[in-house]
Design an enzyme around this catalytic site. Structure first.
Site, mmCIF file in Angstrom:
data_model
loop_
_atom_site.group_PDB
_atom_site.id
_atom_site.type_symbol
_atom_site.label_atom_id
_atom_site.label_comp_id
_atom_site.label_asym_id
_atom_site.label_seq_id
_atom_site.Cartn_x
_atom_site.Cartn_y
_atom_site.Cartn_z
ATOM 1 N N GLU A 49 34.018 62.074 13.817
ATOM 2 C CA GLU A 49 34.098 62.070 15.279
ATOM 3 C C GLU A 49 33.568 60.801 15.936
ATOM 4 O O GLU A 49 32.522 60.828 16.627
ATOM 5 C CB GLU A 49 33.359 63.295 15.846
ATOM 6 C CG GLU A 49 33.842 64.615 15.307
ATOM 7 C CD GLU A 49 33.240 65.828 16.021
ATOM 8 O OE1 GLU A 49 32.312 65.650 16.822
ATOM 9 O OE2 GLU A 49 33.734 66.942 15.798
ATOM 10 N N GLU A 68 36.784 70.645 10.554
ATOM 11 C CA GLU A 68 35.835 71.544 11.218
ATOM 12 C C GLU A 68 36.596 72.443 12.185
ATOM 13 O O GLU A 68 37.490 71.985 12.900
ATOM 14 C CB GLU A 68 34.797 70.784 12.067
ATOM 15 C CG GLU A 68 33.703 70.120 11.286
ATOM 16 C CD GLU A 68 32.731 69.346 12.166
ATOM 17 O OE1 GLU A 68 32.507 69.733 13.334
ATOM 18 O OE2 GLU A 68 32.214 68.334 11.674
HETATM 19 C C1 FCB Z 1 31.130 68.834 16.045
HETATM 20 C C2 FCB Z 1 30.186 68.126 15.091
HETATM 21 C C3 FCB Z 1 29.340 69.063 14.262
HETATM 22 C C4 FCB Z 1 28.876 70.255 15.046
HETATM 23 C C5 FCB Z 1 30.037 70.918 15.752
HETATM 24 C C6 FCB Z 1 29.682 72.164 16.503
HETATM 25 O O1 FCB Z 1 31.377 68.019 17.120
HETATM 26 O O2 FCB Z 1 30.909 67.305 14.203
HETATM 27 O O3 FCB Z 1 28.281 68.312 13.726
HETATM 28 O O4 FCB Z 1 27.906 69.883 15.935
HETATM 29 O O5 FCB Z 1 30.646 70.001 16.608
#
Ligand code: FCB
Length: 450
Positions: free
Chosen positions: A163, A351
């Site tokens: 990110e 994620e």
């Molecule tokens: C993302 C991050 C991770 C966590 C989630 C909820 O932005 O990569 O580390 O904080 O959100």
């Protein structure tokens, strides 16, 4: 939900600062998050990651949980200050920790996906300007090279950065994350150096080290919708999309920054000379896959007093404990757009997950219906995307454990395992049990297909 091919990867994800703890063990030095969380008012309840889930000392037990969950893969990140506690000073002991972790994962039959940078920049690098200093690209490459040389033989896939939007705009412009600066020009510079360090690290692995291990980058993408069809709201949505998504997608896949955003930023960024010849080609280097983190959509409206003329708008969607819209359909639309406008590479959902206010019952159970529904809806969306030929390579649930949720400290729980932070005991939430079932039903299907 069992419509996944036998190659499809199910996994779970974490990051170093959020779970490891052991902040002064094994020769680790401080990162920007150690310092930022010491600054009053930056993290809810003044929490920090000194202990977190104590994973540094408990990784073996945690790997057993992953094994019991039955997933194929585990995504984690490497703490840069464990590997280079000072500039140019390599710490073998730090590397030993990751070698042991990787060994243990392989023994358990779990494929390791390793992220190099998930935000814990060493303080020594910050003191020299951090990501605003172009030298950060070389510091990162030195870190990447030693990780590649020492660990490549254990690793299933590499992710350079997690990110970049958060590591640059959220950290150097909006100030919500470490190092907490509030300067647009710094945000844009940091983004550029992070992207450049990504491109150069990919080249290093593939060309200089001649490795065949797949490598890619992970972006957080948030599909943006306008509150109304008015020209003003459409403009707001365009700008929000440029700020959050296109500023990162365009350089990676098209080798250029979006012109509308360059113009918009130019009232604050007086000079783009930090973009040097050859940089854009480096950033657009060909990768093996594309990682996306998806949590929610965003709804915006026009706001004349905002820097980029947009502001979040009220949405009547069902919300998670973060107040984020539960939006699996928009997740699908995001993937269609990526396929249309950006890339044919295999996509990995690196994620996806949700926070809710969990209650640990006396018998050790946690009935997290909200999280269970959320994961079912999103895995269903992935399954549909697969059937439509969207070429999703895998899905990683965020997160294995409740952990240090950055500026929200320990107040927001994203884990599928509940962590009691006073005893460090882990408990299966209902969502973990459900995820195990989903993964297992795919395995049965897998055997049937083989
Ligand atoms: C993302 C991050 C991770 C966590 C989630 C909820 O932005 O990569 O580390 O904080 O959100």
């Amino acid at each position: 939900m069992s419509n996944f091919s036998k190659e499809f990867i199910f996994g779970t994800a974490t990051s170093s600062y959020q779970i490891e703890g052991g902040f002064d063990q094994g020769g680790r030095s401080l990162s920007i998050w150690d310092t930022f969380s010491e600054t009053p008012g930056k993290v809810v309840n003044g929490d920090n990651g000194r202990m977190a889930c104590d994973h540094y000392n408990r990784y073996k037990e945690d790997i057993q949980l992953i094994k019991e969950l039955g997933v194929d893969s585990y995504r984690f990140s490497i703490a840069w200050p464990r590997i280079f506690p000072e500039e140019g000073v390599y710490n073998e002991e730090g590397m030993d920790f990751y070698r042991s972790l990787l060994d243990e994962l392989l023994k358990a039959g779990i494929k390791p996906v390793v992220t190099l940078y998930h935000w814990d920049l060493p303080m020594w690098a910050y003191n020299k300007g951090g990501w605003i200093n172009r030298d950060s690209v070389n510091w990162f490459l030195e870190f990447a090279e030693v990780c590649f040389r020492e660990l490549d033989r254990y690793v299933d896939s590499w992710i350079t950065h997690n990110e970049p939007w958060c590591a640059s705009f959220l950290s150097y412009h909006l100030g919500h994350h470490a190092p907490g600066h509030r300067n647009i020009e710094e945000g844009v510079k940091a983004a550029h150096h992070i992207l450049l360090s990504h491109g150069k690290a990919v080249e290093l692995l593939k060309t200089d080290l001649n490795s065949q291990t797949p490598i890619g980058i992970t972006l957080n993408l948030t599909p943006v919708y306008a509150k109304t069809t008015s020209v003003n709201d459409q403009l707001a949505a365009n700008n929000a999309d440029g700020y959050t998504n296109r500023w990162f997608l365009d350089p990676i896949f098209k080798g250029s920054y979006p012109h509308d955003m360059m113009n918009l930023f130019s009232s604050y960024v007086h000079d783009y000379s930090f973009i040097q010849e050859g940089d854009m080609a480096s950033i657009a280097v060909e990768c093996d896959f594309f990682g996306i983190n998806y949590y929610n959509r965003s709804l915006v409206e026009y706001a004349s007093n905002e820097n980029f003329l947009f502001i979040g708008s009220h949405s009547d969607y069902e919300k998670t404990g973060m107040g984020w819209d539960v939006s699996p359909n928009e997740f699908k639309e995001l993937i269609y757009r990526l396929r249309m406008d950006y890339t044919n590479l295999p996509i990995f959902i690196t994620e996806n997950g949700s926070a809710y206010d969990d209650v640990l019952e006396e018998d050790g159970s946690v009935h997290d219906k909200g999280r269970t529904d959320y994961l079912e809806k999103h895995i269903q969306a992935v399954s549909e995307l697969q059937q439509e030929g969207m070429n999703i390579g895998g899905y990683f649930l965020w997160s294995l454990l409740d952990n240090f949720e950055w500026a929200f400290g320990y107040e927001k729980r994203f884990g599928i395992f509940y962590v009691d932070f006073t005893t460090q005991q882990r408990y299966w939430k209902d969502s973990a049990k459900r995820y195990k079932e989903i993964v297992a039903s795919r395995s049965v299907h897998k055997e049937a297909v083989q």
